[in-house]
Design a protein around this motif. Structure first.
Motif, PDB file in Angstrom:
ATOM      1  N   ASN A   1      -0.671  -1.201 -13.255  1.00  0.00           N
ATOM      2  CA  ASN A   1       0.025  -0.164 -14.030  1.00  0.00           C
ATOM      3  C   ASN A   1       0.660   0.887 -13.125  1.00  0.00           C
ATOM      4  N   GLY A   2       1.219   0.417 -12.012  1.00  0.00           N
ATOM      5  CA  GLY A   2       1.931   1.309 -11.107  1.00  0.00           C
ATOM      6  C   GLY A   2       1.051   2.153 -10.213  1.00  0.00           C
ATOM      7  N   LYS A   3      -0.248   1.852 -10.165  1.00  0.00           N
ATOM      8  CA  LYS A   3      -1.183   2.612  -9.341  1.00  0.00           C
ATOM      9  C   LYS A   3      -1.988   1.672  -8.444  1.00  0.00           C
ATOM     10  N   HIS A   4      -2.392   2.196  -7.289  1.00  0.00           N
ATOM     11  CA  HIS A   4      -3.248   1.424  -6.397  1.00  0.00           C
ATOM     12  C   HIS A   4      -4.706   1.583  -6.816  1.00  0.00           C
ATOM     13  N   VAL A   5      -5.409   0.465  -6.919  1.00  0.00           N
ATOM     14  CA  VAL A   5      -6.847   0.490  -7.166  1.00  0.00           C
ATOM     15  C   VAL A   5      -7.509  -0.454  -6.170  1.00  0.00           C
ATOM     16  N   THR A   6      -8.753  -0.176  -5.855  1.00  0.00           N
ATOM     17  CA  THR A   6      -9.494  -1.001  -4.909  1.00  0.00           C
ATOM     18  C   THR A   6     -10.295  -2.041  -5.679  1.00  0.00           C
ATOM     19  N   VAL A   7     -10.145  -3.320  -5.312  1.00  0.00           N
ATOM     20  CA  VAL A   7     -10.758  -4.403  -6.082  1.00  0.00           C
ATOM     21  C   VAL A   7     -11.770  -5.228  -5.281  1.00  0.00           C
ATOM     22  N   TYR A   8     -11.842  -5.017  -3.966  1.00  0.00           N
ATOM     23  CA  TYR A   8     -12.766  -5.804  -3.145  1.00  0.00           C
ATOM     24  C   TYR A   8     -12.994  -5.065  -1.829  1.00  0.00           C
ATOM     25  N   PRO A   9     -14.230  -5.119  -1.273  1.00  0.00           N
ATOM     26  CA  PRO A   9     -15.430  -5.787  -1.780  1.00  0.00           C
ATOM     27  C   PRO A   9     -16.072  -5.034  -2.947  1.00  0.00           C
TER      28      PRO A   9
ATOM     29  N   SER B   1       2.032  13.520  -5.463  1.00  0.00           N
ATOM     30  CA  SER B   1       1.131  13.239  -6.585  1.00  0.00           C
ATOM     31  C   SER B   1       0.301  11.992  -6.312  1.00  0.00           C
ATOM     32  N   ASP B   2       0.851  11.078  -5.501  1.00  0.00           N
ATOM     33  CA  ASP B   2       0.120   9.866  -5.139  1.00  0.00           C
ATOM     34  C   ASP B   2      -0.947  10.170  -4.088  1.00  0.00           C
ATOM     35  N   GLU B   3      -1.908   9.275  -3.991  1.00  0.00           N
ATOM     36  CA  GLU B   3      -2.918   9.408  -2.952  1.00  0.00           C
ATOM     37  C   GLU B   3      -2.385   8.834  -1.640  1.00  0.00           C
ATOM     38  N   PRO B   4      -2.929   9.252  -0.506  1.00  0.00           N
ATOM     39  CA  PRO B   4      -2.439   8.737   0.773  1.00  0.00           C
ATOM     40  C   PRO B   4      -2.773   7.266   0.955  1.00  0.00           C
ATOM     41  N   ASP B   5      -1.891   6.540   1.660  1.00  0.00           N
ATOM     42  CA  ASP B   5      -2.175   5.145   1.937  1.00  0.00           C
ATOM     43  C   ASP B   5      -2.810   5.029   3.320  1.00  0.00           C
ATOM     44  N   TYR B   6      -3.084   3.794   3.745  1.00  0.00           N
ATOM     45  CA  TYR B   6      -3.822   3.619   4.992  1.00  0.00           C
ATOM     46  C   TYR B   6      -3.002   3.938   6.224  1.00  0.00           C
ATOM     47  N   HIS B   7      -1.669   3.921   6.132  1.00  0.00           N
ATOM     48  CA  HIS B   7      -0.870   4.335   7.288  1.00  0.00           C
ATOM     49  C   HIS B   7      -1.083   5.823   7.576  1.00  0.00           C
ATOM     50  N   VAL B   8      -1.145   6.606   6.525  1.00  0.00           N
ATOM     51  CA  VAL B   8      -1.432   8.036   6.684  1.00  0.00           C
ATOM     52  C   VAL B   8      -2.808   8.217   7.316  1.00  0.00           C
ATOM     53  N   ALA B   9      -3.789   7.539   6.743  1.00  0.00           N
ATOM     54  CA  ALA B   9      -5.158   7.664   7.245  1.00  0.00           C
ATOM     55  C   ALA B   9      -5.274   7.175   8.687  1.00  0.00           C
TER      56      ALA B   9
ATOM     57  N   SER C   1       0.811  -1.217   0.000  1.00  0.00           N
ATOM     58  CA  SER C   1       0.000   0.000   0.000  1.00  0.00           C
ATOM     59  C   SER C   1       0.845   1.268   0.000  1.00  0.00           C
ATOM     60  N   THR C   2       2.135   1.151   0.322  1.00  0.00           N
ATOM     61  CA  THR C   2       2.988   2.337   0.445  1.00  0.00           C
ATOM     62  C   THR C   2       3.576   2.741  -0.903  1.00  0.00           C
TER      63      THR C   2
ATOM     64  N   ASN D   1       3.368  -4.669 -10.078  1.00  0.00           N
ATOM     65  CA  ASN D   1       2.036  -4.890 -10.646  1.00  0.00           C
ATOM     66  C   ASN D   1       1.508  -6.277 -10.292  1.00  0.00           C
ATOM     67  N   TYR D   2       0.220  -6.367 -10.187  1.00  0.00           N
ATOM     68  CA  TYR D   2      -0.546  -7.577  -9.848  1.00  0.00           C
ATOM     69  C   TYR D   2      -0.548  -7.896  -8.351  1.00  0.00           C
ATOM     70  N   VAL D   3       0.341  -7.287  -7.563  1.00  0.00           N
ATOM     71  CA  VAL D   3       0.385  -7.598  -6.135  1.00  0.00           C
ATOM     72  C   VAL D   3      -0.874  -7.060  -5.457  1.00  0.00           C
ATOM     73  N   VAL D   4      -1.412  -7.866  -4.560  1.00  0.00           N
ATOM     74  CA  VAL D   4      -2.638  -7.554  -3.828  1.00  0.00           C
ATOM     75  C   VAL D   4      -2.286  -7.324  -2.364  1.00  0.00           C
ATOM     76  N   ASP D   5      -3.015  -6.430  -1.709  1.00  0.00           N
ATOM     77  CA  ASP D   5      -2.802  -6.240  -0.274  1.00  0.00           C
ATOM     78  C   ASP D   5      -4.091  -5.824   0.412  1.00  0.00           C
ATOM     79  N   PRO D   6      -4.244  -6.224   1.671  1.00  0.00           N
ATOM     80  CA  PRO D   6      -5.381  -5.744   2.454  1.00  0.00           C
ATOM     81  C   PRO D   6      -5.107  -4.320   2.932  1.00  0.00           C
ATOM     82  N   SER D   7      -6.139  -3.541   3.057  1.00  0.00           N
ATOM     83  CA  SER D   7      -5.953  -2.144   3.464  1.00  0.00           C
ATOM     84  C   SER D   7      -7.027  -1.723   4.452  1.00  0.00           C
ATOM     85  N   GLN D   8      -6.602  -0.963   5.449  1.00  0.00           N
ATOM     86  CA  GLN D   8      -7.544  -0.399   6.411  1.00  0.00           C
ATOM     87  C   GLN D   8      -8.427   0.674   5.772  1.00  0.00           C
TER      88      GLN D   8
END
Length: 420
Positions: free
Chosen positions: A394-402, A326-334, A277-278, A290-297
């Motif tokens: 493609n080098g960006k974080h996207v939310t895929v679930y739920p 330029s990137d969006e904040p990750d869950y550690h920031v939040a 997520s970082t 790319n393709y790596v998945v992670d859980p996020s708060q």
């Protein structure tokens, strides 16, 4: 006094500290020029966060989140309102060097020498567990958004409150998502660091994955902080897994991903807890991330309707404005921001800065923020908070679930390394 002010390594935070921290007033409340609002002495908050050592990246992100809250309180709200009186906040930072015992020592210093009235938690479950001892000893409320292990909350402490989901839930969403994939990644390799958080995550996976029809074909631990993991990854490859789950942190996640490529381990799904997520995970690995998945708060795709503070889009905008990122904040920031918000609302609800009354207000807290609902069970944990799953595409974080918060479709199976 040795206080560290730039956990993220940027002069921005030193500037913010100058802007947002106002020297505490010597006396009681005073009236501003308009005569409409009273201002009182600053509320002093201590925070021992990693600015050096193996957790420096995550500690820096956490500090960014705290500073977004500080900026909002002091420069937008002009203070926390306590019975009609506005109190600005001072957050006093110390660098714990990524050493859990040092977190406890520094928190005691912040209370004894610097007169901190409240504490915000450090980064990581091990450090938070030691800091909780100090909060309990001094009967000072500590609110934290970066420690999720059960060891923090199963000792009967009354003064520590965590805003994030328990460690046991971290990979549950990934397993739920994977159970509906076709073909199902039925053979699972589990790698885990041996710190308390990572072991909690792994224990939950060992219990839950078989219930969902997965076969754990490899399950090994490694010392926390280890980055020479090629041997372990080679052993995992020999088990021919469809899905690789790692419970660890940023440095280990990067090392495992590099080893997987070097050894040409082509699982269908790679999912790691802390790390992907970082921004540093992507910058370290480039297209190999790319393709790596992670859980996020939390991700910017969530749709919570906050009762106070910024909306999710406003929060993202504030982050970019203050960090020039330029990137969006990750869950550690939040997570760092969420701890401050919970403490603020408890102080306001208590109508006082008396620590015992603020603690009582925390036990009764139930509020929806940009981060989600914050409410604590009898152990001080926010156990009803859901998690989401994101993927790097493609080098960006996207939310895929739920599905109800997803802003992209999971790319599955992962492309073989030779084709990336």
């Amino acid at each position: 006094m040795g206080r560290e002010g730039n956990g993220g390594g940027s002069a921005l935070w030193a500037l913010l500290a100058t802007i947002t921290i106002v020297v505490a007033a010597c006396g009681g409340a005073s009236t501003n020029g308009s005569g409409s609002t009273q201002t009182g002495s600053d509320i002093v908050i201590g925070d021992a966060l990693a600015a050096t050592g193996q957790d420096a990246k995550e500690g820096g992100l956490t500090k960014q989140g705290v500073q977004i809250w500080v900026d909002w309180v002091n420069n937008v709200e002009h203070g926390i309102t306590v019975k009609g009186v506005k109190h600005k906040i001072q957050v006093l930072y110390e660098d714990d060097g990524s050493k859990p015992d040092q977190s406890a020592t520094l928190d005691q210093k912040l209370i004894t020498e610097d007169k901190a009235q409240f504490l915000l938690g450090p980064y990581g479950s091990s450090a938070t567990a030691t800091a909780a001892v100090i909060a309990e000893k001094n009967q000072i409320p500590m609110v934290e958004g970066e420690g999720a292990a059960a060891a923090i909350f199963n000792k009967g402490y009354q003064w520590t409150f965590g805003t994030i989901s328990p460690a046991s839930l971290y990979l549950k969403g990934v397993i739920d998502m994977a159970s509906g994939l076709n073909p199902k990644p039925a053979r699972v390799a589990v790698l885990s660091a041996d710190d308390s958080f990572s072991l909690d995550v792994t224990k939950a996976v060992e219990q839950y994955a078989p219930q969902k029809g997965f076969d754990i074909v490899f399950d090994q631990k490694y010392p926390n902080g280890t980055t020479n993991l090629s041997g372990l990854v080679s052993q995992a490859k020999s088990a021919n897994p469809d899905m690789v789950l790692n419970s660890g942190h940023l440095a280990e996640a990067v090392a495992i991903n590099k080893a997987a490529k070097q050894l040409d381990m082509n699982a269908k799904l790679f999912a790691y807890t802390v790390g992907p997520s970082t921004p540093d995970f992507i910058s370290s690995l480039g297209t190999d991330s790319n393709y790596v998945v992670d859980p996020s708060q939390w991700t910017p795709a969530v749709k919570y309707k906050p009762q106070f503070f910024y909306t999710v889009p406003e929060y993202v905008a504030a982050y970019k404005r203050l960090t020039h990122a330029s990137d969006e904040p990750d869950y550690h920031v939040a997570g760092g921001t969420s701890a401050g918000l919970a403490l603020q609302r408890a102080i306001e609800n208590a109508g006082t800065t008396d620590p015992d009354k603020v603690r009582t207000a925390l036990t009764k807290l139930s509020v929806t923020t940009f981060f989600g609902v914050i409410a604590f069970n009898g152990q001080g944990q926010n156990d009803k908070k859901p998690m989401v799953v994101e993927q790097i595409q493609n080098g960006k974080h996207v939310t895929v679930y739920p599905p109800d918060v997803a802003n992209a479709t999971l790319q599955y199976p992962a492309a073989p390394w030779a084709q990336r």
